[in-house]
Design an enzyme around this catalytic site. Sequence first.
Site, PDB file in Angstrom:
ATOM      1  N   PHE A 158      -5.980 -12.185  -2.791  1.00  0.00           N
ATOM      2  CA  PHE A 158      -4.727 -11.446  -2.837  1.00  0.00           C
ATOM      3  C   PHE A 158      -4.911 -10.185  -2.019  1.00  0.00           C
ATOM      4  O   PHE A 158      -5.739  -9.327  -2.339  1.00  0.00           O
ATOM      5  CB  PHE A 158      -4.324 -11.077  -4.271  1.00  0.00           C
ATOM      6  CG  PHE A 158      -3.012 -10.324  -4.322  1.00  0.00           C
ATOM      7  CD1 PHE A 158      -1.813 -11.003  -4.309  1.00  0.00           C
ATOM      8  CD2 PHE A 158      -2.989  -8.936  -4.354  1.00  0.00           C
ATOM      9  CE1 PHE A 158      -0.608 -10.331  -4.332  1.00  0.00           C
ATOM     10  CE2 PHE A 158      -1.791  -8.240  -4.364  1.00  0.00           C
ATOM     11  CZ  PHE A 158      -0.590  -8.942  -4.359  1.00  0.00           C
ATOM     12  N   ASP A 244     -11.655  -5.929   1.619  1.00  0.00           N
ATOM     13  CA  ASP A 244     -10.512  -5.410   0.871  1.00  0.00           C
ATOM     14  C   ASP A 244     -11.038  -4.823  -0.435  1.00  0.00           C
ATOM     15  O   ASP A 244     -11.354  -5.542  -1.368  1.00  0.00           O
ATOM     16  CB  ASP A 244      -9.520  -6.539   0.603  1.00  0.00           C
ATOM     17  CG  ASP A 244      -8.297  -6.093  -0.183  1.00  0.00           C
ATOM     18  OD1 ASP A 244      -8.351  -5.018  -0.817  1.00  0.00           O
ATOM     19  OD2 ASP A 244      -7.300  -6.833  -0.207  1.00  0.00           O
ATOM     20  N   LYS A 277      -5.005   2.041  -4.467  1.00  0.00           N
ATOM     21  CA  LYS A 277      -4.958   2.068  -5.927  1.00  0.00           C
ATOM     22  C   LYS A 277      -5.525   3.356  -6.521  1.00  0.00           C
ATOM     23  O   LYS A 277      -4.849   4.368  -6.560  1.00  0.00           O
ATOM     24  CB  LYS A 277      -5.604   0.820  -6.499  1.00  0.00           C
ATOM     25  CG  LYS A 277      -4.731  -0.436  -6.323  1.00  0.00           C
ATOM     26  CD  LYS A 277      -5.189  -1.590  -7.153  1.00  0.00           C
ATOM     27  CE  LYS A 277      -4.304  -2.826  -6.976  1.00  0.00           C
ATOM     28  NZ  LYS A 277      -2.976  -2.678  -7.603  1.00  0.00           N
TER      29      LYS A 277
END
Length: 425
Positions: A158, A244, A277
Amino acid sequence: MTELSTGRHRAAAPVDGGLAPTVDGSVAQWTDRYTHAVMDTFGAPQRVLVRGEGSYVWDADGTRYLDLLGGIAVNALGHAHPTLTAAISAQLGTLGHISNFFASPTQIAFAERLLGLAGAPAGSRVFLTNSGTEANEAAFKLARRTGRTRILALEGSFHGRSMGALALTHKAAYREPFEPLPGGVEFVPFGDTAALEAAFDGEPVAAFFVEPIQGEAGVLPLPPGYLARARELTREHGALLILDEVQTGMGRTGTWFAHQLPHIGAGVLPDAVTVAKGLGGGFPVGALIAYGDPVATLIGRGQHGTTFGGNPVASAAALATIGVIERDGLLEHVTGLGERLRTRIAELGHPLVETVRGEGLLIGIELTAAIAPQIAARALEAGFVVNPCRPTTIRLAPPFVLTDEQAGTFVDFLAALPHDLGADA
């Protein structure tokens, strides 16, 4: 570690002389208004939250919850952290937004701090964004600037929902409504070194995109040695290794980046890393870190941009978040509490819990039946916010300021779950 989670319930104070919307109203009333005003991309909200403090949040009915999801690994310092809120307020009161025709000292200092934490060599550069999706979008363009179009990613990945990031995301339900997506992306089986080696045969590869720990797929760490082999393959074939770390970066795993854990990264130095985040402690901010020349110069003037990325307030929020993590020893706390929490859950011996995995305070509880949504609903009723990221997996990504005592209340909740809860699943 500074104790920030007092759990005291204070009434919401008026904001800006009453110009801000009032929080008066029940969860039911606000939910009804939500359904008529907000686009239905997420479904009805589970609750309408009005306040947070430390590791707790309160809904519009005054019910308190222990936040064990942290806004999906975002609220690293919990809610309403005084240092973070002070830094944001001070910066906004001085210089809020400037275009990227200009720079600010805060932006420059932030980029320098990121390069240092990432262990990036001389010649490295940072592109600042507003989110993880945007960071991965920039990384996608970075890969295209190699002159190659073939990109590898993992099954279960994702990377975001914008068109380029979505092209890197494996889940068909996310992809299919928006096809055709940018082409050239191929998916290889998760953790399968032989399959990765085979994928490098044939047409040259521009980049391999990989999460050191897949979050949405159920908190799945890459097997030891996998990233090291990926680094060898990308070097041999002239491809970029792009990590990522949107969910795993900025201390979530007890190190600044998950690939810095020896058993995951084995000392690997990537070509690029994306992060977001927890980077701003709740304020929207992300980044693409490009390691060294020539990677850091692949995207040149006029080839990419952002209106809000690197704005002074976001930069101040990120610097404050990094500063508190260092000042309060939160990396060590995340490592220790994560180990203790995983051990305590595993030692319950509960028949519904198959395994517990993860690093630091990114934890996946694998269940023996497809009842994660049922358990998450029970948890919410009991005052805990968790995430059923898969039918058989509960994901925890709590604030770094979570205490052992608070974590223990969730362990007690799990211990009391009926053993036959999954009988009909």
